[in-house]
Design a protein around this motif. Sequence first.
Motif, mmCIF file in Angstrom:
data_model
loop_
_atom_site.group_PDB
_atom_site.id
_atom_site.type_symbol
_atom_site.label_atom_id
_atom_site.label_comp_id
_atom_site.label_asym_id
_atom_site.label_seq_id
_atom_site.Cartn_x
_atom_site.Cartn_y
_atom_site.Cartn_z
ATOM 1 N N VAL A 106 55.253 29.315 42.835
ATOM 2 C CA VAL A 106 56.577 29.383 43.439
ATOM 3 C C VAL A 106 56.879 28.147 44.289
ATOM 4 C CG1 VAL A 106 58.043 30.694 45.021
ATOM 5 C CG2 VAL A 106 56.527 31.902 43.424
ATOM 6 N N ARG A 107 55.834 27.570 44.881
ATOM 7 C CA ARG A 107 56.022 26.466 45.800
ATOM 8 C C ARG A 107 56.554 25.231 45.090
ATOM 9 N NH1 ARG A 107 50.870 25.262 49.233
ATOM 10 N NH2 ARG A 107 51.262 27.446 49.700
ATOM 11 N N MET A 108 57.663 24.711 45.568
ATOM 12 C CA MET A 108 58.330 23.590 44.922
ATOM 13 C C MET A 108 57.464 22.346 44.883
ATOM 14 S SD MET A 108 62.159 22.239 45.732
ATOM 15 C CE MET A 108 61.756 21.705 47.390
ATOM 16 N N SER A 109 56.679 22.121 45.917
ATOM 17 C CA SER A 109 55.873 20.902 46.011
ATOM 18 C C SER A 109 54.789 20.844 44.945
ATOM 19 C CB SER A 109 55.253 20.786 47.397
ATOM 20 O OG SER A 109 54.404 21.890 47.649
ATOM 21 N N GLU A 110 54.481 21.948 44.330
ATOM 22 C CA GLU A 110 53.442 21.997 43.299
ATOM 23 C C GLU A 110 53.958 21.544 41.932
ATOM 24 O OE1 GLU A 110 50.581 23.357 45.934
ATOM 25 O OE2 GLU A 110 50.284 22.836 43.829
ATOM 26 N N TYR A 111 55.264 21.416 41.822
ATOM 27 C CA TYR A 111 55.855 21.063 40.532
ATOM 28 C C TYR A 111 55.928 19.546 40.374
ATOM 29 C CZ TYR A 111 57.016 25.857 39.404
ATOM 30 O OH TYR A 111 56.934 27.197 39.078
ATOM 31 N N THR A 112 55.532 19.086 39.208
ATOM 32 C CA THR A 112 55.436 17.649 38.950
ATOM 33 C C THR A 112 56.652 17.093 38.215
ATOM 34 O OG1 THR A 112 53.035 17.890 38.774
ATOM 35 C CG2 THR A 112 53.998 15.871 37.882
ATOM 36 N N TYR A 113 57.170 17.874 37.284
ATOM 37 C CA TYR A 113 58.238 17.379 36.428
ATOM 38 C C TYR A 113 59.501 18.203 36.635
ATOM 39 C CZ TYR A 113 54.117 15.408 34.200
ATOM 40 O OH TYR A 113 52.942 14.747 33.969
ATOM 41 N N TRP A 114 60.643 17.497 36.642
ATOM 42 C CA TRP A 114 61.923 18.142 36.910
ATOM 43 C C TRP A 114 62.963 17.679 35.897
ATOM 44 C CZ3 TRP A 114 62.776 21.666 40.861
ATOM 45 C CH2 TRP A 114 61.709 21.848 41.747
ATOM 46 N N GLY A 115 63.849 18.600 35.552
ATOM 47 C CA GLY A 115 65.002 18.224 34.751
ATOM 48 C C GLY A 115 66.100 17.696 35.652
ATOM 49 N N GLN A 116 67.196 17.292 35.037
ATOM 50 C CA GLN A 116 68.315 16.719 35.772
ATOM 51 C C GLN A 116 69.217 17.793 36.385
ATOM 52 O OE1 GLN A 116 68.867 13.337 36.405
ATOM 53 N NE2 GLN A 116 66.753 13.351 35.669
ATOM 54 N N GLY A 117 69.088 19.001 35.921
ATOM 55 C CA GLY A 117 69.885 20.084 36.470
ATOM 56 C C GLY A 117 71.126 20.379 35.653
ATOM 57 N N THR A 118 71.568 21.611 35.743
ATOM 58 C CA THR A 118 72.799 22.026 35.082
ATOM 59 C C THR A 118 73.606 22.885 36.049
ATOM 60 O OG1 THR A 118 73.724 23.080 33.095
ATOM 61 C CG2 THR A 118 71.737 24.086 34.018
ATOM 62 N N GLN A 119 74.895 22.621 36.116
ATOM 63 C CA GLN A 119 75.752 23.306 37.088
ATOM 64 C C GLN A 119 76.129 24.695 36.589
ATOM 65 O OE1 GLN A 119 77.078 22.182 40.235
ATOM 66 N NE2 GLN A 119 77.674 24.348 40.369
ATOM 67 N N VAL A 120 75.975 25.660 37.464
ATOM 68 C CA VAL A 120 76.452 27.025 37.207
ATOM 69 C C VAL A 120 77.447 27.360 38.306
ATOM 70 C CG1 VAL A 120 75.839 29.466 37.139
ATOM 71 C CG2 VAL A 120 74.347 27.778 36.047
ATOM 72 N N THR A 121 78.654 27.693 37.896
ATOM 73 C CA THR A 121 79.689 28.048 38.851
ATOM 74 C C THR A 121 80.213 29.435 38.514
ATOM 75 O OG1 THR A 121 80.361 25.734 39.077
ATOM 76 C CG2 THR A 121 81.898 27.410 39.861
ATOM 77 N N VAL A 122 80.167 30.316 39.509
ATOM 78 C CA VAL A 122 80.624 31.688 39.317
ATOM 79 C C VAL A 122 81.850 31.895 40.193
ATOM 80 C CG1 VAL A 122 79.990 34.120 39.366
ATOM 81 C CG2 VAL A 122 78.236 32.388 38.930
ATOM 82 N N SER A 123 82.966 32.195 39.564
ATOM 83 C CA SER A 123 84.211 32.399 40.302
ATOM 84 C C SER A 123 84.451 33.887 40.526
ATOM 85 C CB SER A 123 85.374 31.789 39.539
ATOM 86 O OG SER A 123 85.557 32.461 38.303
ATOM 87 N N SER A 124 85.190 34.186 41.558
ATOM 88 C CA SER A 124 85.462 35.600 41.914
ATOM 89 C C SER A 124 86.672 36.130 41.173
ATOM 90 C CB SER A 124 85.688 35.720 43.417
ATOM 91 O OG SER A 124 86.765 34.912 43.812
#
Length: 124
Positions: A106-124
């Motif tokens: 679970v700890r973020m610091s243990e992760y070596t490789y990361w993707g660029q990310g994808t935006q998720v937007t939830v509207s009301s």
Amino acid sequence: QVQLVESGGGLVQAGDSLSLSCASSGRTFSTSGMGWFRQAPGKERECVAAINWNGGVTYYADSVKGRFTISRDNAKNRVYLQMNSLKTEDTAVYYCAAHRTLGMIVRMSEYTYWGQGTQVTVSS
């Protein structure tokens, strides 16, 4: 070197579902634990779900438990995040990450490789 590419983000309404996918180019995917993290504006990045090398052990943040499901397909070098009953507070950039061990971390610091990310937007 491992490259991770997320896909599947978008704009949805509260209560809708969305499925994220993360493709890994690394040959070590089947022996790496994976995680999905998210970061909302003004907030720290947090682990929402994590999975061990064979999918036998998973973790979910309390805020998504019962709504999100993490899974993986080692034959396709992919990890998924199925998100149901989305809430406005789920709005964030979602990142796929990999670490170098078999376990579920679970700890973020243990992760070596990361993707660029994808935006998720939830509207009301």
